[in-house]
Scaffold this active site. Structure first.
Site, PDB file in Angstrom:
ATOM      1  N   THR A  49     -38.952   6.546 -44.322  1.00  0.00           N
ATOM      2  CA  THR A  49     -38.659   5.256 -45.071  1.00  0.00           C
ATOM      3  C   THR A  49     -37.235   4.844 -44.738  1.00  0.00           C
ATOM      4  OG1 THR A  49     -40.370   5.743 -46.640  1.00  0.00           O
ATOM      5  CG2 THR A  49     -38.889   3.989 -47.332  1.00  0.00           C
ATOM      6  N   PHE A  52     -44.358   0.082 -40.133  1.00  0.00           N
ATOM      7  CA  PHE A  52     -44.757   0.089 -41.685  1.00  0.00           C
ATOM      8  C   PHE A  52     -43.903   1.005 -42.438  1.00  0.00           C
ATOM      9  CE2 PHE A  52     -48.337  -0.495 -38.824  1.00  0.00           C
ATOM     10  CZ  PHE A  52     -49.319  -1.117 -39.501  1.00  0.00           C
ATOM     11  N   GLU A  53     -43.552   0.439 -43.431  1.00  0.00           N
ATOM     12  CA  GLU A  53     -42.413   1.091 -44.674  1.00  0.00           C
ATOM     13  C   GLU A  53     -42.556   2.519 -44.797  1.00  0.00           C
ATOM     14  OE1 GLU A  53     -42.227  -1.030 -48.052  1.00  0.00           O
ATOM     15  OE2 GLU A  53     -43.812   0.267 -49.158  1.00  0.00           O
ATOM     16  N   SER A  54     -43.625   3.028 -44.585  1.00  0.00           N
ATOM     17  CA  SER A  54     -44.075   4.428 -44.643  1.00  0.00           C
ATOM     18  C   SER A  54     -43.252   5.513 -43.483  1.00  0.00           C
ATOM     19  CB  SER A  54     -45.346   4.906 -44.779  1.00  0.00           C
ATOM     20  OG  SER A  54     -46.141   4.367 -43.665  1.00  0.00           O
ATOM     21  N   GLY A  55     -42.974   4.558 -42.561  1.00  0.00           N
ATOM     22  CA  GLY A  55     -42.244   5.128 -41.245  1.00  0.00           C
ATOM     23  C   GLY A  55     -43.197   5.367 -40.067  1.00  0.00           C
TER      24      GLY A  55
END
Lengths: 259, 311
Positions: free
Chosen positions: A81, A50-53
Site C-alpha cells: 500500500t 490499485f491501492e492494494s499495491g
C-alpha cells in the site's frame, strides 16, 4: 437510448475522463469498469494502479474488489500500500476516482461520520485512500448518485478535500493535486465554476431536465449557460460492458436489458 | 546461525497484555492473522488499541469481543459486504474511541517510527477534518503544518506511531523468521519496522537453504521477528495468495450474525469460545471445504469449475 441503465451511463462517462497514456488510480466498483472500458476503447495505453499495491494488471475476470486475487493476475509489479500511495505524492498519478456518502458544493467529501465525530449517529468506514487520491492525484472525478441527502450544503465531517473553502484553499494547505474536475451522477455530469470553485451542471443524461438535477442536489448549483446533453454511449461501449467487462452485472446493474 | 524463533500459538498469544497497542497485516479479505486473533479472543485481554490501516477483520473481531478501546486507523470496511458493524457501533455507543487518518497518513506515522524519525512530512490530510477535528489525540500532537526550510513547500508533519506488537500472517518462513509472502504485501513492511515486538504466523516452515535460494522473495528478514508460529490456514476464513481463497460463506455467516449484539454473542460462543484450538476450528469446517479453497498456481486464484461438472 432512454432505456440505457444509469450505471452504464455513469461508467461510460467515467471512462471518457481517462486519456490514453495516463496513469489512473482505481478503486472497487464503477471506476474499475470505467478503467477497463477506457483501456478497451480510446485509452489502450492507460496504466492502472490499485491501492492494494497492484500495478498494471491484466486480469482475466472482473475482480470483486481491489483485494481480490483475480485482480493481481498479469500485473507488471505487485507491491504494498505504501508503494502505491507514494506514487500519488510523487505526482505519478494523473487521475483518480472516488465515491462518497456526502459531498458539498466545493466537491469536498465525507466518508467518516454522520453526526458528531466522537459520538456519531452513524460511523462510516473512514477515508482509506480517498483523502490521498483527492489531495495528490493531478485531478480526480467523483462518482455519486444525485440525492439531496448526499449533495449537502454542509458536510457532517470533511474527510476528503475538494476545493475546501474555495479559491486558493488547496494551495494554502499545500495539496499538490489540482482538485476535482467532474462529478458524475445518475442524472447528469456536474463540473466546477472556475471562479468560485462551486459546482455547476454541465451535462444532462437523456430524459433529464436541469431542474430535475437541481431538485436532487441539496445546494444551489452555479448558473451555467452551456449545459448540454451528455454524449450517448456507443453500441461498442455498451456491448463491451455487456459481453466482456461486466457480463455478470457485478457493478453495472440492469445492463443486459439496456439497448 | 541464530536461534529458532518458533513457539506455540498459545506462547505467542501470551505476549499480548491488557492495554497494549497492536497492528496487524492484511488487506480486504486477505492475509489477516485470524488464527492468532481467534486465540487471543479466548484469553479475554482488554483495553487494546489498534493502529490499523486495512486489517478490518482484526478490528471487527476485537470489537465484537469487547477487547478494543481505541483505534488509530484509516478505513475499516468489508469489501463486498459493507460496514464493520461491531466496530462501527462500538464508536457510535462510545465504547471505542476513534482517531481518523488517510491510508497514507497512517502508513507515514508507522514509517516515522520504523525509520527512527520524530515525524514524517507528507502532502495529504491537510485542510480537512482529519487534521482539524480532535479524536482522542490533541490535533497538534497528531499533525502540524510546516513550511520547508529548503524551498518553502507547505507540507504537514505527522508524529510517529509505535505499536507494542505487530502480528503478521505470511506464506512461509524458516525457523529464524525469514519471512516470504506472495501477492500484495499490504502495510507489513512498515508495521514490522514500527512495532516494538513482531509475531509472525506462517502457512509453511522451510529450511534456511530454501530461503537463501531466492532472497528477493524475503519480505521480512529474521532479525526483525521475535516469535514465529507454524499455523497452516492461519488466515482462514480469509485467504492467502498462492494458497487458498477466502471462504465467502464463513464470512457471510459472521456478517449476518454481526447485525445484532445477540447474534454476535452466539457467533462468538460457537466459533471462538466454543472451539479449543486452531486445529479444532479447521476440523469444524472440514477438509473438503478447506481443499475447495485452494488456488490455481498459474492464476493465483481458484479456478471456478463450471456448474454441472462433478468435483
Amino acid at each position: 437510448m432512454s432505456g440505457t441503465s444509469r450505471d452504464a451511463l455513469m461508467a461510460v462517462a467515467a471512462s471518457r475522463e481517462i486519456r490514453d497514456g495516463e496513469t489512473a488510480f482505481i478503486g472497487t466498483g464503477l471506476p474499475m469498469v470505467a478503467a477497463y472500458l477506457a483501456k478497451a476503447t480510446h485509452a489502450p495505453g492507460v496504466n492502472l494502479v490499485f491501492e492494494s499495491g497492484i500495478i498494471d494488471p491484466a486480469p482475466l475476470e472482473l475482480a470483486s474488489g481491489v483485494g481480490d486475487y483475480r485482480l493481481a493476475y498479469g500485473s507488471t509489479k505487485i507491491a504494498g500500500t505504501f508503494y502505491a500511495l507514494s506514487l500519488l505524492q510523487q505526482g505519478k498519478i494523473d487521475i483518480g476516482f472516488l465515491g462518497t456518502a456526502e459531498i458539498d458544493a466545493f466537491g469536498n467529501l465525507n466518508s467518516t461520520v454522520i453526526g458528531n465525530y466522537r459520538r456519531p449517529k452513524v460511523r462510516l468506514p473512514g477515508s482509506g485512500g480517498a483523502n490521498d487520491i483527492a489531495s495528490m492525484a493531478k485531478r480526480f472525478v467523483i462518482i455519486a448518485r444525485a440525492d439531496p441527502k448526499r449533495f449537502v450544503e454542509k458536510l457532517n465531517y470533511l474527510t476528503t478535500p475538494g476545493f475546501l473553502t474555495g479559491p486558493g484553499a488547496r494551495e494554502a494547505a499545500g495539496l499538490p493535486g489540482s482538485g476535482p474536475v467532474k462529478v458524475i451522477t445518475d442524472l447528469g455530469i456536474l463540473g466546477f465554476d472556475p471562479a468560485s470553485k462551486r459546482m455547476r451542471l454541465e451535462e444532462t443524461f437523456p430524459g433529464i431536465s436541469p431542474a430535475e438535477v437541481q431538485s436532487a442536489i441539496g445546494f444551489e448549483l452555479v448558473p451555467y449557460a452551456d449545459t448540454r446533453a451528455a454524449v450517448a454511449p456507443t453500441e461498442e461501449q455498451l456491448d463491451l460492458l455487456r459481453t466482456k467487462i461486466d457480463p455478470n452485472g457485478m457493478y453495472v446493474k440492469n445492463l443486459q436489458a439496456s439497448r | 546461525m541464530g536461534h529458532s524463533k518458533l513457539v506455540s500459538l498459545d506462547d505467542a498469544v501470551a505476549l499480548v497484555e491488557d492495554g497494549m497497542s497492536i497492528t496487524a497485516g492484511g488487506f480486504a479479505h486477505s492475509h489477516q492473522p485470524m488464527g492468532f486473533f481467534r486465540t487471543l479472543m479466548r484469553t479475554g485481554r482488554k483495553d487494546l488499541t489498534i493502529m490499523g490501516v486495512a486489517e478490518c477483520w482484526v478490528a471487527e473481531w476485537l470489537a465484537a469481543a469487547g477487547m478494543l478501546r481505541r483505534a488509530y486507523f484509516s478505513n475499516f470496511m468489508f469489501e463486498g459486504f459493507g460496514r464493520c458493524r461491531r466496530f462501527s457501533e462500538g464508536i457510535e455507543n462510545g465504547m471505542i474511541e476513534a482517531e481518523d487518518h488517510s491510508h497514507f497518513g497512517m502508513v507515514m506515522r508507522l514509517a516515522a517510527s520504523g525509520l527512527g524519525l520524530p515525524f514524517m512530512p507528507m502532502r495529504s490530510q491537510a485542510g480537512t477534518d482529519i487534521m482539524n477535528v480532535a479524536g482522542f489525540e490533541h490535533p497538534a500532537a497528531k499533525a502540524q503544518m510546516f513550511r520547508s526550510p529548503f524551498d518553502g513547500t507547505v507540507v504537514s508533519l505527522v508524529s510517529p506511531l509505535k505499536p507494542d506488537i505487530a502480528v503478521i500472517h505470511a506464506a512461509r518462513a524458516d525457523e529464524l523468521g525469514n519471512v516470504e509472502l506472495y501477492g500484495t504485501t499490504s502495510v507489513i513492511e512498515e508495521q514490522v519496522r514500527a512495532a516494538a515486538k513482531v509475531i509472525v504466523t506462517v502457512e509453511e516452515i522451510v529450511t534456511t537453504e530454501e530461503i537463501r535460494r531466492n532472497p528477493q522473495a524475503t519480505l521480512i528478514p529474521g532479525m526483525m521477528v521475535d516469535k514465529l508460529v507454524h499455523l497452516p490456514f492461519g488466515a482462514f476464513p480469509l485467504g492467502v495468495y498462492g494458497y487458498y481463497e477466502y471462504d465467502g460463506a464463513a464470512l457471510a455467516d459472521y456478517y449476518e450474525a454481526s447485525r445484532t449484539p445477540e447474534g454476535t454473542r452466539v457467533w462468538l460462543d460457537t466459533w471462538v469460545h466454543g472451539i479449543a484450538t486452531h486445529w479444532d476450528y479447521l476440523d469444524a469446517h472440514g477438509a473438503s471445504r478447506l481443499l475447495a479453497l485452494r488456488t490455481d498456481p498459474h492464476l493465483g486464484y481458484r479456478y471456478d469449475i463450471p456448474e454441472g461438472v462433478a468435483r
